[in-house]
Motif scaffolding. Structure first.
Motif, mmCIF file in Angstrom:
data_model
loop_
_atom_site.group_PDB
_atom_site.id
_atom_site.type_symbol
_atom_site.label_atom_id
_atom_site.label_comp_id
_atom_site.label_asym_id
_atom_site.label_seq_id
_atom_site.Cartn_x
_atom_site.Cartn_y
_atom_site.Cartn_z
ATOM 1 N N GLU A 293 0.834 -1.213 0.000
ATOM 2 C CA GLU A 293 0.000 0.000 0.000
ATOM 3 C C GLU A 293 0.863 1.256 0.000
ATOM 4 O O GLU A 293 0.555 2.248 -0.675
ATOM 5 C CB GLU A 293 -0.962 -0.004 1.197
ATOM 6 N N GLU A 294 1.967 1.218 0.768
ATOM 7 C CA GLU A 294 2.860 2.397 0.784
ATOM 8 C C GLU A 294 3.453 2.647 -0.599
ATOM 9 O O GLU A 294 3.594 3.794 -1.031
ATOM 10 C CB GLU A 294 3.964 2.201 1.826
ATOM 11 N N LEU A 295 3.806 1.551 -1.296
ATOM 12 C CA LEU A 295 4.337 1.723 -2.656
ATOM 13 C C LEU A 295 3.278 2.325 -3.578
ATOM 14 O O LEU A 295 3.564 3.235 -4.372
ATOM 15 C CB LEU A 295 4.816 0.375 -3.209
ATOM 16 N N ALA A 296 2.064 1.805 -3.473
ATOM 17 C CA ALA A 296 0.986 2.332 -4.342
ATOM 18 C C ALA A 296 0.775 3.822 -4.068
ATOM 19 O O ALA A 296 0.655 4.630 -4.999
ATOM 20 C CB ALA A 296 -0.309 1.546 -4.119
ATOM 21 N N VAL A 297 0.756 4.183 -2.796
ATOM 22 C CA VAL A 297 0.503 5.589 -2.435
ATOM 23 C C VAL A 297 1.653 6.481 -2.915
ATOM 24 O O VAL A 297 1.431 7.544 -3.524
ATOM 25 C CB VAL A 297 0.291 5.724 -0.909
ATOM 26 N N SER A 298 2.904 6.057 -2.660
ATOM 27 C CA SER A 298 4.020 6.942 -3.034
ATOM 28 C C SER A 298 4.115 7.076 -4.551
ATOM 29 O O SER A 298 4.405 8.163 -5.075
ATOM 30 C CB SER A 298 5.342 6.468 -2.424
ATOM 31 N N ARG A 299 3.836 5.996 -5.276
ATOM 32 C CA ARG A 299 3.871 6.104 -6.745
ATOM 33 C C ARG A 299 2.733 6.993 -7.255
ATOM 34 O O ARG A 299 2.927 7.770 -8.195
ATOM 35 C CB ARG A 299 3.794 4.707 -7.365
#
Ligand code: DSN
Length: 415
Positions: A73-79
């Motif tokens: 989820e953190e990757l999805a949000v930062s991207r």
């Protein structure tokens, strides 16, 4: 994509899945809201994260064992922040409609007022249609496009806002071929102290690539779906400024959803990574060039396009003058027979029922993913025109079906 493991467990479903791959390979997918995601996105969506409950947000979940869910989820949000430049992003909405629900729940009370574009003029069910929860919970009035030009009537929108005094103005559309002037909607909302929600469901990819002007930083809230032009995992997304972050997050969970679909969030993360590659900008530019080429071919063949053309990924043809005897659904059915899959669509000033409709909407995101360029789009346009000119002629349709199959064979999918 043989679905061998599924076949061992459930041959009937495996057959349907394999048939669906064949259907996508052997037809031209021109439904403007569809695309063909990468096999990487599909694999992520079919991952073990489908088993995981992760209510809450990264670092603050209601269940143990969420370390991998957190990372995804953190990757999805930062991207997403990198793609759209938003201060705050929520990637948990299950769909674009759920994303809109999150904004309404965060900012409105039942009975509050929504001002949005009429569905027959290109709006969306979740913008206040009577058959949708938005039309049932809120007081809704709708603005329109100028029927002469096909462009949003921004002056009429401003006057309507002053008379109605809405709590929120909704922009962003499902069947609108022109670039949206976000600042003009924002000015109308500001004049009556209303929020502005820009729903970029259809154009997420065009906005991320800079091919369409961005409402991020203009509108209070930007929502979208993540599987259309952005070509990531299926679902929705909400973007806003930090000042609304807590209200939005609470409205999504626990306000309107339970556990996030973490496998889909993984698909979003993978698709967003792909969209950050430089090739994605070329793809998005090509989507628009292809829509222009399609529109020009149809116009050369006598079709009337709402607004006279396109700036986006879709064209909307109004058949009433060029083909008075052919309804949108007649055209949709005849085109499906030859392997061109698109949808009948209402047009501004619609005179038929929405089930029949007087127009067809055709989009280029999926064909562009398959490698089609403007020359092939001109061929596709000629196929559409030949069929709509001859909806009852079996010989013409058989000949066009061969041309469609050749185009599919020249642009293989999921090899
Ligand atoms: N169903 C989508 C469309 O086709 O526009 C919107 O949700």
């Amino acid at each position: 994509m043989n679905y061998d493991t599924v076949r061992e467990a459930d041959p009937a479903v495996a057959d349907a899945l394999a048939d669906e791959v064949d259907r996508q390979r052997d037809t031209l997918s021109m439904i403007a809201s569809e695309n063909h995601v990468s096999e990487a996105v599909m694999e992520a969506q079919g991952s073990a994260l489908t088993n995981k409950y992760a209510e809450g947000y990264p670092g603050s979940r209601y269940y143990a064992g969420c370390e991998n869910a957190d990372e995804v989820e953190e990757l999805a949000v930062s991207r997403a922040k990198e793609l759209w430049g938003a201060e705050h992003v929520n990637v948990q909405p299950h769909s674009g409609t759920q994303a809109n629900m999150g904004v309404y729940l965060a900012m409105l009370e039942p009975g509050d007022k929504i001002l949005s574009l009429d569905l027959t003029h290109g709006g969306h069910l979740s913008h206040g249609h009577q058959a949708n929860f938005t039309g049932q919970l809120f007081e809704v009035e709708q603005y329109e496009v100028d029927e002469g030009t096909g462009y949003v009537d921004y002056e009429g929108l401003r006057e309507h806002a002053e008379a109605f005094e809405p709590d929120i103005v909704v922009s962003g559309y499902s069947a609108y071929p022109r670039e949206v002037e976000w600042e003009r909607v924002q000015a109308a909302a500001d004049a009556v102290d209303a929020y502005h929600l820009a729903d970029i469901a259809h154009i997420t990819g065009l906005v991320a690539a800079g091919v369409h002007e961005s409402p991020v930083g203009v509108a209070d809230f930007v929502t979208g779906s993540t599987h259309k032009t952005i070509r990531a995992g299926r679902g929705g997304i909400i973007m806003c400024g930090e000042e609304h972050a807590d209200a939005i997050d609470s409205a999504v969970f626990p306000g309107s959803q339970g556990g996030p679909l973490m496998h889909n969030v993984a698909g979003k993360a993978v698709g967003f990574k792909e969209a950050l590659e430089p090739e994605f900008e070329t793809y998005a530019e090509r989507v628009v060039e292809n829509a222009e080429a399609l529109g020009e071919t149809l116009q050369d063949r006598g079709f009337s396009l709402v607004s006279g053309g396109t700036d986006t990924h879709l064209v909307l043809a109004d058949l009433r003058e060029s083909h008075p005897e052919v309804t949108g659904s007649d055209a949709e059915e005849a085109l499906e027979e030859v392997g061109i899959v698109l949808n009948a669509n209402t047009v501004p000033g619609e005179t038929r029922s929405p089930f029949v409709a007087s127009g067809i909407r055709a989009g280029t995101p999926a064909l562009t993913t398959r490698g089609f360029g403007p020359e092939e789009m001109a061929q596709v346009g000629a196929c559409i025109a030949d069929v709509v000119d001859n909806v009852d002629d079996a010989d013409v349709k058989a000949e066009v079906a061969e041309r469609v199959q050749d185009l599919c064979d020249e642009h293989p999918l999921y090899e």
